[in-house]
Design an enzyme around this catalytic site. Structure first.
Site, mmCIF file in Angstrom:
data_model
loop_
_atom_site.group_PDB
_atom_site.id
_atom_site.type_symbol
_atom_site.label_atom_id
_atom_site.label_comp_id
_atom_site.label_asym_id
_atom_site.label_seq_id
_atom_site.Cartn_x
_atom_site.Cartn_y
_atom_site.Cartn_z
ATOM 1 N N SER A 25 -43.736 -57.199 77.803
ATOM 2 C CA SER A 25 -43.526 -58.583 78.226
ATOM 3 C C SER A 25 -43.050 -58.688 79.678
ATOM 4 O O SER A 25 -42.147 -57.974 80.109
ATOM 5 C CB SER A 25 -42.498 -59.260 77.320
ATOM 6 O OG SER A 25 -42.239 -60.577 77.767
ATOM 7 N N THR A 75 -42.276 -64.890 69.991
ATOM 8 C CA THR A 75 -43.692 -64.575 70.126
ATOM 9 C C THR A 75 -44.212 -63.963 68.828
ATOM 10 O O THR A 75 -43.498 -63.920 67.813
ATOM 11 C CB THR A 75 -43.933 -63.673 71.351
ATOM 12 O OG1 THR A 75 -45.343 -63.592 71.598
ATOM 13 C CG2 THR A 75 -43.367 -62.271 71.150
ATOM 14 N N LYS A 79 -43.812 -66.959 65.340
ATOM 15 C CA LYS A 79 -43.770 -68.336 65.837
ATOM 16 C C LYS A 79 -43.762 -69.370 64.714
ATOM 17 O O LYS A 79 -43.223 -70.475 64.897
ATOM 18 C CB LYS A 79 -44.956 -68.592 66.774
ATOM 19 C CG LYS A 79 -44.864 -67.823 68.080
ATOM 20 C CD LYS A 79 -46.042 -68.125 68.985
ATOM 21 C CE LYS A 79 -45.936 -67.335 70.283
ATOM 22 N NZ LYS A 79 -47.025 -67.659 71.226
ATOM 23 N N ASP A 115 -45.810 -73.215 74.656
ATOM 24 C CA ASP A 115 -47.198 -72.748 74.708
ATOM 25 C C ASP A 115 -48.126 -73.954 74.815
ATOM 26 O O ASP A 115 -49.110 -73.932 75.559
ATOM 27 C CB ASP A 115 -47.559 -71.959 73.443
ATOM 28 C CG ASP A 115 -47.039 -70.538 73.445
ATOM 29 O OD1 ASP A 115 -46.801 -69.987 74.538
ATOM 30 O OD2 ASP A 115 -46.864 -69.980 72.345
ATOM 31 N N ASP A 163 -60.907 -68.597 62.119
ATOM 32 C CA ASP A 163 -59.859 -67.619 61.838
ATOM 33 C C ASP A 163 -60.355 -66.734 60.711
ATOM 34 O O ASP A 163 -61.061 -67.215 59.808
ATOM 35 C CB ASP A 163 -58.559 -68.336 61.430
ATOM 36 C CG ASP A 163 -57.353 -67.408 61.459
ATOM 37 O OD1 ASP A 163 -56.520 -67.541 62.366
ATOM 38 O OD2 ASP A 163 -57.249 -66.532 60.568
ATOM 39 N N PRO A 203 -54.292 -61.811 68.933
ATOM 40 C CA PRO A 203 -53.871 -60.656 69.735
ATOM 41 C C PRO A 203 -54.982 -59.636 69.959
ATOM 42 O O PRO A 203 -54.734 -58.569 70.544
ATOM 43 C CB PRO A 203 -52.729 -60.051 68.905
ATOM 44 C CG PRO A 203 -53.039 -60.440 67.508
ATOM 45 C CD PRO A 203 -53.709 -61.787 67.577
ATOM 46 N N GLY A 205 -57.536 -57.585 71.693
ATOM 47 C CA GLY A 205 -57.691 -57.285 73.109
ATOM 48 C C GLY A 205 -56.393 -56.927 73.796
ATOM 49 O O GLY A 205 -56.399 -56.463 74.938
ATOM 50 N N GLN A 258 -45.923 -71.883 80.605
ATOM 51 C CA GLN A 258 -44.990 -72.008 79.490
ATOM 52 C C GLN A 258 -43.611 -71.530 79.910
ATOM 53 O O GLN A 258 -42.593 -72.054 79.449
ATOM 54 C CB GLN A 258 -45.496 -71.274 78.241
ATOM 55 C CG GLN A 258 -45.432 -69.760 78.251
ATOM 56 C CD GLN A 258 -44.063 -69.205 77.923
ATOM 57 O OE1 GLN A 258 -43.218 -69.884 77.350
ATOM 58 N NE2 GLN A 258 -43.845 -67.957 78.313
#
Length: 294
Positions: A25, A75, A79, A115, A163, A203, A205, A258
């Site tokens: 991060s 994160t 979330k 976000d 999804d 997530p 990649g 953000q």
């Protein structure tokens, strides 16, 4: 006394990030740099816990409440899980059921979603006027929810959701209500067909993963393509989009905007977008240098 007034009086704030994995991060450097530029001192801690259940999260949040934190970011993958454990939610966070920023206010934990506000800023800066043209969102988890609400707030009337867990896409469609017309797609490729833009809210990649959430051949030059992932900055998805000739938005834009909004919530002060951006870039440059040397 509110947390914001305390921060201004003491000129010191304690912040953090809960999630996993988060060693990559850039948020600690960005938030601490923003604080220095604003004339206060921030200590930003990474709280990396994998596989935390409800009781684990409740214990961590109680620690945040008791240990003098001004607030924390949240994160992947927590979330949504933190939502029922908070004392209050902003209107937007309550509507979408996802939180990425928690402010400690007089001992109460209040959830927000920067976000959504951050992606809305990034999208507006693209200068797009997609209107009735659909936009595809891959992933209906925490960040996917925020992106969907952000696009709807910016006048995008039609969203295509995909999804791997169809139920999550259906749930997000229900949360959006009349904010946008929603189609649930059977695949990422079906979602992207004929759309103005494609957004990766998964997530996939993010290193060490090197996957791509959609077949490269499904991307068209007329589209814009955005990725919420910024480790690496140029994900396989964005490299494929760039090669196709599509307009590209890296995860840097979401991260910076953000972060600006979160800093305002934590401190009541305005963050320098340029300072946050420079700190973010320095972290990524150092990481890339280390990876090349390894």
């Amino acid at each position: 006394m509110s947390t914001i007034l305390t921060a201004r009086k003491s000129k010191r704030v304690l912040l953090g990030l809960i999630g996993s994995p988060i060693a990559h991060s850039a948020t600690p450097a960005a938030q601490e740099a923003a604080a220095r530029a604003a004339g206060i001192e921030a200590h930003y801690h990474l709280i990396e816990v994998a596989g935390a259940g409800r009781d684990d999260l409740a214990a961590m949040l109680d620690g945040i409440r008791r240990l003098g934190f001004s607030g924390i970011n949240v994160t992947f993958p927590y979330k949504e899980a933190v939502v029922p454990l908070l004392d209050g939610l902003s209107e937007q966070a309550a509507a979408m059921g996802a939180v990425n920023t928690i402010v400690v206010d007089d001992g109460r934990l209040i959830g927000h979603n920067t976000d959504a506000s951050g992606f809305a800023t990034a999208y507006r800066r693209l200068g797009r006027q997609d209107g009735d043209q659909p936009v595809a969102i891959i992933g209906a988890g925490g960040v996917g929810k925020a992106i969907a609400f952000a696009l709807a707030s910016c006048g995008v009337h039609h969203l295509r959701l995909y999804d791997v867990e169809r139920g999550r896409a259906e749930a997000l469609a229900g949360l959006l209500g009349e904010r946008a017309s929603v189609t649930i797609a059977a695949s990422a490729e079906d979602a992207a067909e004929g759309t103005a833009g494609i957004v990766n809210g998964t997530p996939i990649g993010m290193l060490p993963d090197r996957g791509i959430p959609i077949e490269a051949g499904a991307i068209r030059p007329s589209q814009w393509v955005a990725d919420a992932v910024y480790h690496p900055l140029w994900t396989p998805l964005l490299k494929a989009a760039q090669k196709t000739g599509a307009t590209v938005m890296t995860g840097r834009e979401l991260a910076i905007h953000q972060g600006v909004d979160a800093f305002r919530l934590f401190t009541g002060l305005e963050a320098s977008e340029a300072i946050i951006g420079a700190a973010f870039d320095a972290v990524l440059a150092a990481r890339e240098g280390a990876e090349r040397a390894a």
